[in-house]
Design a protein around this motif. Sequence first.
Motif, PDB file in Angstrom:
ATOM      1  N   LEU A 169       0.808  -1.212   0.000  1.00 37.28           N
ATOM      2  CA  LEU A 169       0.000   0.000   0.000  1.00 37.28           C
ATOM      3  C   LEU A 169       0.844   1.265   0.000  1.00 37.28           C
ATOM      4  CD1 LEU A 169      -2.946  -0.896   2.410  1.00 37.28           C
ATOM      5  CD2 LEU A 169      -2.788  -1.133  -0.064  1.00 37.28           C
ATOM      6  N   ALA A 170       2.146   1.112  -0.143  1.00 41.61           N
ATOM      7  CA  ALA A 170       3.016   2.285  -0.224  1.00 41.61           C
ATOM      8  C   ALA A 170       2.699   3.067  -1.490  1.00 41.61           C
ATOM      9  CB  ALA A 170       4.473   1.856  -0.221  1.00 41.61           C
ATOM     10  N   LEU A 171       2.707   4.385  -1.382  1.00 41.97           N
ATOM     11  CA  LEU A 171       2.421   5.252  -2.514  1.00 41.97           C
ATOM     12  C   LEU A 171       3.322   6.478  -2.416  1.00 41.97           C
ATOM     13  CD1 LEU A 171       0.600   5.734  -4.996  1.00 41.97           C
ATOM     14  CD2 LEU A 171      -0.963   6.963  -3.486  1.00 41.97           C
ATOM     15  N   GLY A 172       4.384   6.511  -3.219  1.00 45.40           N
ATOM     16  CA  GLY A 172       5.338   7.601  -3.133  1.00 45.40           C
ATOM     17  C   GLY A 172       6.031   7.611  -1.782  1.00 45.40           C
ATOM     18  N   ASP A 173       5.966   8.769  -1.114  1.00 44.08           N
ATOM     19  CA  ASP A 173       6.585   8.884   0.209  1.00 44.08           C
ATOM     20  C   ASP A 173       5.720   8.294   1.314  1.00 44.08           C
ATOM     21  OD1 ASP A 173       8.734  10.198  -0.929  1.00 44.08           O
ATOM     22  OD2 ASP A 173       7.851  12.194  -0.643  1.00 44.08           O
ATOM     23  N   ASP A 174       4.479   7.943   0.982  1.00 47.12           N
ATOM     24  CA  ASP A 174       3.556   7.358   1.963  1.00 47.12           C
ATOM     25  C   ASP A 174       3.823   5.859   2.060  1.00 47.12           C
ATOM     26  OD1 ASP A 174       1.323   6.230   3.275  1.00 47.12           O
ATOM     27  OD2 ASP A 174       0.033   7.877   2.634  1.00 47.12           O
ATOM     28  N   ASN A 175       4.179   5.384   3.243  1.00 47.18           N
ATOM     29  CA  ASN A 175       4.556   3.971   3.381  1.00 47.18           C
ATOM     30  C   ASN A 175       3.365   3.031   3.545  1.00 47.18           C
ATOM     31  OD1 ASN A 175       3.680   4.346   6.000  1.00 47.18           O
ATOM     32  ND2 ASN A 175       5.580   3.657   6.974  1.00 47.18           N
ATOM     33  N   GLY A 176       2.117   3.574   3.531  1.00 46.41           N
ATOM     34  CA  GLY A 176       0.946   2.709   3.632  1.00 46.41           C
ATOM     35  C   GLY A 176       0.947   1.842   4.867  1.00 46.41           C
ATOM     36  N   HIS A 177       1.492   2.368   5.977  1.00 44.04           N
ATOM     37  CA  HIS A 177       1.589   1.634   7.247  1.00 44.04           C
ATOM     38  C   HIS A 177       2.434   0.371   7.120  1.00 44.04           C
ATOM     39  CE1 HIS A 177      -1.388   4.234   9.120  1.00 44.04           C
ATOM     40  NE2 HIS A 177      -2.196   4.015   8.112  1.00 44.04           N
ATOM     41  N   GLY A 178       3.220   0.295   6.045  1.00 43.64           N
ATOM     42  CA  GLY A 178       4.049  -0.892   5.855  1.00 43.64           C
ATOM     43  C   GLY A 178       3.262  -2.130   5.464  1.00 43.64           C
ATOM     44  N   LEU A 179       2.020  -1.966   5.069  1.00 45.56           N
ATOM     45  CA  LEU A 179       1.170  -3.116   4.743  1.00 45.56           C
ATOM     46  C   LEU A 179       1.501  -3.651   3.357  1.00 45.56           C
ATOM     47  CD1 LEU A 179      -2.201  -1.748   6.119  1.00 45.56           C
ATOM     48  CD2 LEU A 179      -1.008  -3.773   6.953  1.00 45.56           C
ATOM     49  N   ALA A 180       1.694  -4.956   3.274  1.00 45.85           N
ATOM     50  CA  ALA A 180       1.961  -5.631   2.010  1.00 45.85           C
ATOM     51  C   ALA A 180       1.258  -6.977   2.017  1.00 45.85           C
ATOM     52  CB  ALA A 180       3.465  -5.809   1.805  1.00 45.85           C
ATOM     53  N   SER A 181       0.974  -7.487   0.848  1.00 45.54           N
ATOM     54  CA  SER A 181       0.260  -8.756   0.738  1.00 45.54           C
ATOM     55  C   SER A 181       1.139  -9.919   1.186  1.00 45.54           C
ATOM     56  CB  SER A 181      -0.200  -8.973  -0.703  1.00 45.54           C
ATOM     57  OG  SER A 181       0.918  -8.949  -1.575  1.00 45.54           O
ATOM     58  N   SER A 182       0.467 -10.974   1.647  1.00 47.42           N
ATOM     59  CA  SER A 182       1.169 -12.185   2.078  1.00 47.42           C
ATOM     60  C   SER A 182       0.201 -13.350   1.995  1.00 47.42           C
ATOM     61  CB  SER A 182       1.685 -12.023   3.512  1.00 47.42           C
ATOM     62  OG  SER A 182       0.606 -12.095   4.440  1.00 47.42           O
ATOM     63  N   ASP A 183       0.633 -14.494   2.497  1.00 41.95           N
ATOM     64  CA  ASP A 183      -0.235 -15.671   2.539  1.00 41.95           C
ATOM     65  C   ASP A 183      -0.662 -16.010   3.962  1.00 41.95           C
ATOM     66  OD1 ASP A 183       2.155 -16.498   3.618  1.00 41.95           O
ATOM     67  OD2 ASP A 183       2.369 -18.270   2.332  1.00 41.95           O
ATOM     68  N   ARG A 184      -0.615 -15.008   4.858  1.00 41.96           N
ATOM     69  CA  ARG A 184      -0.850 -15.281   6.269  1.00 41.96           C
ATOM     70  C   ARG A 184      -2.076 -14.527   6.805  1.00 41.96           C
ATOM     71  NH1 ARG A 184       3.439 -18.119   7.657  1.00 41.96           N
ATOM     72  NH2 ARG A 184       2.925 -18.217   9.869  1.00 41.96           N
ATOM     73  N   THR A 185      -2.757 -15.168   7.743  1.00 35.50           N
ATOM     74  CA  THR A 185      -3.882 -14.555   8.438  1.00 35.50           C
ATOM     75  C   THR A 185      -3.819 -14.965   9.901  1.00 35.50           C
ATOM     76  OG1 THR A 185      -6.274 -14.224   8.420  1.00 35.50           O
ATOM     77  CG2 THR A 185      -5.496 -16.454   7.957  1.00 35.50           C
ATOM     78  N   GLU A 186      -4.863 -14.625  10.669  1.00 34.35           N
ATOM     79  CA  GLU A 186      -4.886 -14.944  12.090  1.00 34.35           C
ATOM     80  C   GLU A 186      -6.211 -15.583  12.464  1.00 34.35           C
ATOM     81  OE1 GLU A 186      -3.797 -11.710  14.658  1.00 34.35           O
ATOM     82  OE2 GLU A 186      -2.300 -10.946  13.230  1.00 34.35           O
ATOM     83  N   GLY A 187      -6.179 -16.401  13.506  1.00 34.14           N
ATOM     84  CA  GLY A 187      -7.377 -17.035  14.014  1.00 34.14           C
ATOM     85  C   GLY A 187      -8.049 -16.180  15.066  1.00 34.14           C
TER      86      GLY A 187
END
Length: 748
Positions: free
Chosen positions: A194-212
């Motif tokens: 979710l990074a856009l230019g200088d905005d780091n998008g809270h460091g959120l990136a796609s992965s194959d992991r979730t939580e219970g």
Amino acid sequence: MPELLLELFSEEIPARMQARAAEDLARLVGEALKAAGLQAEGLKTLYGPRRLTLVAGLPAATAPVEEELAGPAPEAPERALTGFLGKVGLDEAVLPAIRAAAGKAEAGADLAVHAADSVTLVLKREKKGEKLFARVVKPSVPTGELLARHLPDILRKMPWPKSMRWGGTSNFVWVRPLKRILCLFDGAVVPFSLALGDDNGHGLASSDRTEGHRILSPGDFAVHNFSDYATQLAAKHVVIDPVERARRVREGVAALAAAEGVEVVPDEGLVAEVAGLVEWPVPLLGRIDDAFMDLPPELMRTTMRVNQRYFALRRPDGSAAPYFALASNIAAIDGGKAVAAGNERVLRARLSDARFFWDLDRKQPLEAFLPKLESVVFHAKLGTQGQRVARLERLARFLAQKLGADAGLAARAAKLAKADLATGLVGEFPELQGIIGRYYAVKDGEDPRVAEAIAAHYRPAGPGDAVPSEPVAIAVALADKLDQLAGFFAADERPTGSGDPFALRRAALGVIRILRENGLRLDLSDALAEAFFGYPQAVGSTANPEFGLAVAQEAMKAGFQPDPKSDHPPMVAAFAAGLLDFLADRLRVQLRAEGERHDVLAAVLPGGGADLVRLLARASALRAFLEGEDGANLLAASRRAANILRIEDKKDGPHAAATDAALLKTAPEQALSAALDIALPEARAALAAEDDTTAMAALARLRAPVDAFFVDTVVNDADPALRRNRLGLLARLRAAIDQVADFSKIEG
């Protein structure tokens, strides 16, 4: 087909926003896929307290697409040619080939000029000369690449009703802090952030992991596809399907209630809300202290529902049971005893608060609360609640006299109907307005019909709510809604296409349902004028000369003519006519929703008056008439006559509905004139007697002479006198039909 799995994992999403968010996610993803040339199969969404999930089947890649683009003529200026070449990915080196091919193209055959890997140039001869075309082949694109390209933008566009920023490191917003993005296509991670230019998008990136489950199965884990995702989450105490969670809540609390010999008060709205609050529903039963069981069941139910999301229970006879049910989000080792006990303590405190207001309010009669309404603003343009009470009292008395109810009791009920708005209990629980007023009225010894009217005057509150049926309650309920409609329309606070902040459409449908379902005969023009007349500024006061003027002027522009016998001033009557149009429109909408022919209603409206029951009876008779052969044929003849008159009236009209017997030369026109001589007065008398079937039958007898007239008679005869007489005969036919219905409004 390869599978897309997308999960957006966050802090708790408000239950009321989950379903709409899932719909928006499906819509945005579907639109992006369609624009990219991909057709999703089996796209579905799931939602819950902490996650939105989307799964769909997609092709592995887009199909190659060939596109033909039109360019300039080969002899066009060099600048135009190089611009077109640049647009299709070629350079000016192709110009000599274009110049050499100029003039050689033949009609019906493409002349190849240049071919590259993905672009082919051809010349085509058209009517206006040669023209250059480029056939561009767009290569296949892997679906994973398209998803990685579009999903970040989709997530940034999610239209949450309310959203928030967090952490101070990004401008990316979500309804609650977004924690993880799981995105797999064909078992592989779709890489994006979710990074856009200088905005780091809270460091959120796609992965194959979730939580219970946050408490029962904390920690993250990897998944490979939707089947694996659903299986692992179920093992980690998460029910991902909202329908299944709702089923567990509904059936679980019902089973616990049945074990105690009681039942759950039906509340599907609460079931859906609770299903949006828990990931692992565990139904539990709690007990209500006997000290609170003398409180009104509606009060206990509202306290439990609004404040705690508890389910109310009742005995088989309908009385309140000393139990409540809830759905916990954890499976406790003690079977939920501690959780139930904690909720019992919370409910005890809530009911104690309710008891305080209940006891405090009942120390004085309901009427004693009325003075407080003088300082409560109903609306800035419409005065206080105290002023409204005075209007309701007057209007309810007027309506009671029209409807055969006890006028004194109706006025008394209207006077007290809003008094509970000033009580402490309704101040704490606004949902109980009217209901609490009834209890206090009973305590004060008011007539039972007055108490019932106080409780029922807000009804119907929605499509599934019953309408009042007792005459006094009907008078007060109608007064409440008609005053609301008259006031807000007069203040020009009418509904718009984008909103209805004062629920005027609901009020109009309430009036319609009360009259229809009780079969009540009421002249709504008279009632609306009386409601408007209750506002002091509505009858010429200099306090607000614009009050109601906009609606009245619209009615006058539409052709309203005041009845000289009316007791109301012309401007008041015009205002009522304008508001009646709104009610008629709501009735048409309601009939359309019921599958009825709303066009038939429109056809009888011009002469149908303002009595909805009478109007609907006429519409029913007309519908039955039109469904028969005579009606269908007469409708066709009426349209033919109307078309002829419309054309001829533009030439030298209008043509009066009159006939000179001496100029009736043919047998068909003589027969039609004679039939009209009989049908006109017969239909008029039948309508006056409210005998719609006889009126339609009178029109039906016109069918044969009308058919014969159009077969054997030339309306536009060369003799002007004959032409004028025959047009007058058609005008008489139109007048005969118009007194029953305006056939021009019939569709089809």
